[in-house]
Design a protein around this motif. Sequence first.
Motif, short mmCIF file in Angstrom:
data_model
loop_
_atom_site.label_atom_id
_atom_site.label_comp_id
_atom_site.label_asym_id
_atom_site.label_seq_id
_atom_site.Cartn_x
_atom_site.Cartn_y
_atom_site.Cartn_z
N ASP A 1 2.06 17.30 -0.71
CA ASP A 1 2.77 16.97 0.51
C ASP A 1 3.50 15.66 0.31
OD1 ASP A 1 3.63 17.21 3.11
OD2 ASP A 1 1.63 17.31 3.99
N ARG A 2 4.42 15.38 1.23
CA ARG A 2 5.14 14.11 1.23
C ARG A 2 5.70 13.85 2.61
NH1 ARG A 2 9.80 13.98 -2.83
NH2 ARG A 2 10.58 12.24 -1.65
N PHE A 3 5.83 12.57 2.93
CA PHE A 3 6.49 12.19 4.17
C PHE A 3 6.99 10.77 4.03
CE2 PHE A 3 2.39 10.36 5.06
CZ PHE A 3 2.65 9.26 5.85
N SER A 4 7.95 10.42 4.86
CA SER A 4 8.52 9.07 4.85
C SER A 4 8.24 8.41 6.19
CB SER A 4 10.04 9.13 4.63
OG SER A 4 10.31 9.67 3.36
N GLY A 5 8.10 7.09 6.13
CA GLY A 5 7.89 6.32 7.34
C GLY A 5 6.56 5.60 7.35
N ALA A 6 6.50 4.49 8.07
CA ALA A 6 5.29 3.67 8.15
C ALA A 6 4.40 4.14 9.31
CB ALA A 6 5.67 2.20 8.31
N ASP B 1 -1.24 6.85 11.11
CA ASP B 1 -1.96 8.03 11.59
C ASP B 1 -1.60 9.27 10.77
OD1 ASP B 1 -3.21 6.52 13.57
OD2 ASP B 1 -1.64 6.96 15.05
N ARG B 2 -0.33 9.41 10.49
CA ARG B 2 0.11 10.55 9.69
C ARG B 2 -0.41 10.43 8.26
NH1 ARG B 2 6.27 12.79 8.99
NH2 ARG B 2 5.69 14.75 8.03
N LEU B 3 -0.40 9.20 7.73
CA LEU B 3 -0.92 8.98 6.38
C LEU B 3 -2.41 9.35 6.32
CD1 LEU B 3 -0.74 7.99 3.48
CD2 LEU B 3 -1.01 5.64 4.33
N GLU B 4 -3.17 8.94 7.31
CA GLU B 4 -4.59 9.27 7.32
C GLU B 4 -4.81 10.78 7.43
OE1 GLU B 4 -8.76 7.46 8.88
OE2 GLU B 4 -7.05 7.29 10.24
N GLU B 5 -3.99 11.44 8.18
CA GLU B 5 -4.07 12.91 8.29
C GLU B 5 -3.87 13.55 6.92
OE1 GLU B 5 -0.77 15.96 9.88
OE2 GLU B 5 -1.57 14.66 11.46
N LYS B 6 -2.88 13.07 6.15
CA LYS B 6 -2.61 13.60 4.81
C LYS B 6 -3.75 13.28 3.87
CE LYS B 6 1.44 15.00 6.16
NZ LYS B 6 1.67 16.39 6.45
N LEU B 7 -4.36 12.08 4.01
CA LEU B 7 -5.47 11.69 3.15
C LEU B 7 -6.69 12.57 3.41
CD1 LEU B 7 -5.15 7.82 3.34
CD2 LEU B 7 -4.54 9.30 1.42
N PHE C 1 -7.03 2.00 3.48
CA PHE C 1 -7.30 3.40 3.18
C PHE C 1 -7.83 3.54 1.75
CE2 PHE C 1 -4.02 4.85 6.52
CZ PHE C 1 -5.01 5.05 7.47
N ALA C 2 -7.30 2.74 0.83
CA ALA C 2 -7.76 2.79 -0.57
C ALA C 2 -9.24 2.45 -0.66
CB ALA C 2 -6.94 1.84 -1.42
N ALA C 3 -9.68 1.51 0.16
CA ALA C 3 -11.10 1.14 0.17
C ALA C 3 -11.94 2.22 0.84
CB ALA C 3 -11.28 -0.20 0.88
N MET D 1 12.21 4.71 2.36
CA MET D 1 10.93 4.06 2.12
C MET D 1 10.34 3.54 3.42
SD MET D 1 12.15 2.35 -1.32
CE MET D 1 13.66 2.06 -0.56
N PRO D 2 9.03 3.50 3.46
CA PRO D 2 8.11 4.00 2.43
C PRO D 2 8.04 5.54 2.45
CG PRO D 2 6.86 3.26 4.33
CD PRO D 2 8.30 2.94 4.60
N THR D 3 7.82 6.09 1.28
CA THR D 3 7.57 7.53 1.15
C THR D 3 6.21 7.70 0.50
OG1 THR D 3 9.90 8.15 0.99
CG2 THR D 3 8.31 9.68 0.04
N PHE D 4 5.41 8.58 1.05
CA PHE D 4 4.07 8.86 0.53
C PHE D 4 4.05 10.27 -0.03
CE2 PHE D 4 3.70 5.72 3.84
CZ PHE D 4 2.89 4.76 3.25
#
Length: 155
Positions: free
Chosen positions: A137-142, A145-151, A95-97, A124-127
């Motif tokens: 925003d913040r959420f926990s868990g690996a 899909d949810r991380l990409e939604e937040k990004l 995702f960083a790339a 953890m992990p917490t984003f």
Amino acid sequence: MSVTRRPRPRASLTALALCTAVTMAGLAAPVQASASAFAAAPAATRQLRDASGVTPIADQAELDAALAANPRVVVMFHATWCGACKQIAPKYAQFAAAYGTIKFLSVDVDDAEDVALKYDISSMPTFVTIRDGKQMDRFSGANPDRLEEKLKALA
């Protein structure tokens, strides 16, 4: 879910960082460990990780500097002993790339306890997504899909 922090000897962390730096650089040859090599390991590891798009944060001062320099930031709070953190770390680097307008940071909660306490990290992990210095925003868990939604929402 509560997190139990395990004390770890610093020498083994430094050795791990050195091994990680050597492995990440593609140098799988045996490494002769010396005091100077151990002292240089964290900086070498930080440079390699920063080159991959994810910048490790060691303390609150580093986080403050990163937040001041970047309007859009996502922070992954993790621990070296956390299995779920290890599972999502490669996807976080991908995702960083992919999201060049967002600064990706990582905070080891055992090494940067001041930052973990400020953000009240309990699992953890917490984003945490931050825009213009304010937590969005913040959420926990690996959950990639949810991380990409937040990004996408942050970009």
